[in-house]
Scaffold this motif. Structure first.
Motif, PDB file in Angstrom:
ATOM      1  N   PHE A 104       0.851  -1.187   0.000  1.00 18.50           N
ATOM      2  CA  PHE A 104       0.000   0.000   0.000  1.00 18.50           C
ATOM      3  C   PHE A 104       0.889   1.241   0.000  1.00 18.50           C
ATOM      4  O   PHE A 104       1.847   1.316   0.765  1.00 18.50           O
ATOM      5  CB  PHE A 104      -0.889   0.040   1.252  1.00 18.50           C
ATOM      6  N   ASN A 105       0.568   2.204  -0.867  1.00 13.58           N
ATOM      7  CA  ASN A 105       1.196   3.522  -0.800  1.00 13.58           C
ATOM      8  C   ASN A 105       0.262   4.418  -0.003  1.00 13.58           C
ATOM      9  O   ASN A 105      -0.951   4.364  -0.187  1.00 13.58           O
ATOM     10  CB  ASN A 105       1.410   4.111  -2.192  1.00 13.58           C
ATOM     11  N   LYS A 106       0.832   5.246   0.873  1.00 15.43           N
ATOM     12  CA  LYS A 106       0.006   6.122   1.701  1.00 15.43           C
ATOM     13  C   LYS A 106       0.145   7.565   1.248  1.00 15.43           C
ATOM     14  O   LYS A 106       1.239   8.035   0.963  1.00 15.43           O
ATOM     15  CB  LYS A 106       0.383   5.975   3.167  1.00 15.43           C
ATOM     16  N   PHE A 107      -0.997   8.253   1.218  1.00 15.59           N
ATOM     17  CA  PHE A 107      -1.054   9.652   0.827  1.00 15.59           C
ATOM     18  C   PHE A 107      -1.852  10.420   1.871  1.00 15.59           C
ATOM     19  O   PHE A 107      -2.866   9.933   2.364  1.00 15.59           O
ATOM     20  CB  PHE A 107      -1.729   9.811  -0.540  1.00 15.59           C
ATOM     21  N   VAL A 108      -1.411  11.625   2.175  1.00 15.65           N
ATOM     22  CA  VAL A 108      -2.125  12.488   3.106  1.00 15.65           C
ATOM     23  C   VAL A 108      -2.937  13.490   2.289  1.00 15.65           C
ATOM     24  O   VAL A 108      -2.406  14.167   1.403  1.00 15.65           O
ATOM     25  CB  VAL A 108      -1.149  13.218   4.055  1.00 15.65           C
ATOM     26  N   VAL A 109      -4.231  13.556   2.596  1.00 13.40           N
ATOM     27  CA  VAL A 109      -5.138  14.484   1.917  1.00 13.40           C
ATOM     28  C   VAL A 109      -5.706  15.420   2.962  1.00 13.40           C
ATOM     29  O   VAL A 109      -6.240  14.973   3.983  1.00 13.40           O
ATOM     30  CB  VAL A 109      -6.275  13.730   1.203  1.00 13.40           C
ATOM     31  N   THR A 110      -5.589  16.723   2.729  1.00 13.81           N
ATOM     32  CA  THR A 110      -6.164  17.709   3.638  1.00 13.81           C
ATOM     33  C   THR A 110      -7.366  18.365   2.952  1.00 13.81           C
ATOM     34  O   THR A 110      -7.337  18.637   1.752  1.00 13.81           O
ATOM     35  CB  THR A 110      -5.139  18.793   4.028  1.00 13.81           C
ATOM     36  N   TYR A 111      -8.407  18.592   3.740  1.00 12.71           N
ATOM     37  CA  TYR A 111      -9.628  19.187   3.218  1.00 12.71           C
ATOM     38  C   TYR A 111     -10.076  20.292   4.155  1.00 12.71           C
ATOM     39  O   TYR A 111     -10.336  20.060   5.330  1.00 12.71           O
ATOM     40  CB  TYR A 111     -10.716  18.129   3.074  1.00 12.71           C
ATOM     41  N   ASP A 112     -10.134  21.500   3.626  1.00 15.67           N
ATOM     42  CA  ASP A 112     -10.599  22.658   4.380  1.00 15.67           C
ATOM     43  C   ASP A 112     -12.002  22.976   3.882  1.00 15.67           C
ATOM     44  O   ASP A 112     -12.168  23.555   2.805  1.00 15.67           O
ATOM     45  CB  ASP A 112      -9.654  23.837   4.145  1.00 15.67           C
ATOM     46  N   SER A 113     -13.015  22.579   4.646  1.00 16.29           N
ATOM     47  CA  SER A 113     -14.401  22.768   4.213  1.00 16.29           C
ATOM     48  C   SER A 113     -14.813  24.235   4.220  1.00 16.29           C
ATOM     49  O   SER A 113     -15.694  24.629   3.462  1.00 16.29           O
ATOM     50  CB  SER A 113     -15.348  21.934   5.070  1.00 16.29           C
ATOM     51  N   VAL A 114     -14.185  25.049   5.060  1.00 19.35           N
ATOM     52  CA  VAL A 114     -14.516  26.482   5.113  1.00 19.35           C
ATOM     53  C   VAL A 114     -14.061  27.173   3.831  1.00 19.35           C
ATOM     54  O   VAL A 114     -14.810  27.915   3.205  1.00 19.35           O
ATOM     55  CB  VAL A 114     -13.879  27.152   6.358  1.00 19.35           C
ATOM     56  N   ALA A 115     -12.813  26.930   3.438  1.00 22.92           N
ATOM     57  CA  ALA A 115     -12.274  27.533   2.218  1.00 22.92           C
ATOM     58  C   ALA A 115     -12.613  26.712   0.975  1.00 22.92           C
ATOM     59  O   ALA A 115     -12.316  27.136  -0.139  1.00 22.92           O
ATOM     60  CB  ALA A 115     -10.761  27.673   2.331  1.00 22.92           C
ATOM     61  N   ALA A 116     -13.228  25.544   1.154  1.00 22.17           N
ATOM     62  CA  ALA A 116     -13.562  24.626   0.061  1.00 22.17           C
ATOM     63  C   ALA A 116     -12.328  24.288  -0.764  1.00 22.17           C
ATOM     64  O   ALA A 116     -12.319  24.369  -1.985  1.00 22.17           O
ATOM     65  CB  ALA A 116     -14.668  25.203  -0.813  1.00 22.17           C
ATOM     66  N   GLN A 117     -11.252  23.906  -0.065  1.00 18.28           N
ATOM     67  CA  GLN A 117      -9.999  23.543  -0.729  1.00 18.28           C
ATOM     68  C   GLN A 117      -9.553  22.165  -0.275  1.00 18.28           C
ATOM     69  O   GLN A 117      -9.695  21.809   0.890  1.00 18.28           O
ATOM     70  CB  GLN A 117      -8.898  24.549  -0.412  1.00 18.28           C
ATOM     71  N   MET A 118      -9.000  21.435  -1.206  1.00 21.07           N
ATOM     72  CA  MET A 118      -8.503  20.098  -0.927  1.00 21.07           C
ATOM     73  C   MET A 118      -7.109  19.977  -1.535  1.00 21.07           C
ATOM     74  O   MET A 118      -6.856  20.498  -2.615  1.00 21.07           O
ATOM     75  CB  MET A 118      -9.447  19.071  -1.546  1.00 21.07           C
TER      76      MET A 118
END
Length: 142
Positions: A104-118
């Motif tokens: 498995f390769n691991k990736f970090v995903v960040t999601y800012d729901s206020v700014a609607a950015q991923m």
């Protein structure tokens, strides 16, 4: 670019021939782009999955980009999402993508729901302009 220009010019071309052929080359390329745009405008690629996100991409992207997005949707099947941190609308998820039976390769995903950015660690959106399978996995998870 060499393969593209090799159709129009050779090593023995004079400067005048080069300028004329370069102009022809650009005209040919523009004509192919116009034809491709016309096809994209008058036809729609069928959705691979029944997803509202994919349907939105159909109307925004060209057929070529839409096919790339569909490949990411298909690749999402191999992803497992796990929430690692959540603070006031800011989520950090870890996505494990299975690349073989035991790897498995691991990736970090960040999601800012206020700014609607991923943002994903793989940076596919920044380099190719399409959401990656990891980000799509997080959106499905959330």
């Amino acid at each position: 670019m060499h393969s593209f220009f090799n159709k129009f010019i050779t090593r023995n071309s004079s400067l005048i021939q080069f300028v004329k052929q370069y102009d022809n080359c650009l005209g040919s390329r523009e004509q192919r782009e116009r034809e491709s745009d016309a096809v994209d405008f008058h036809t729609v690629i069928l959705c691979a999955k029944k997803s509202s996100i994919e349907a939105q991409f159909q109307h925004v992207y060209t057929h070529q980009k839409c096919r790339e997005v569909q490949a990411q949707f298909r690749g999402k099947v191999n992803c497992i999402t796990k929430l690692t941190n959540s603070t006031l609308g800011y989520l950090v998820d870890e996505v494990g993508e299975q690349v073989s039976s035991s790897i498995f390769n691991k990736f970090v995903v960040t999601y800012d729901s206020v700014a609607a950015q991923m943002k994903c660690q793989c940076l596919l959106f920044e380099s190719r302009g399409i959401l990656c399978r990891h980000a799509l996995s997080v959106l499905s998870y959330e």
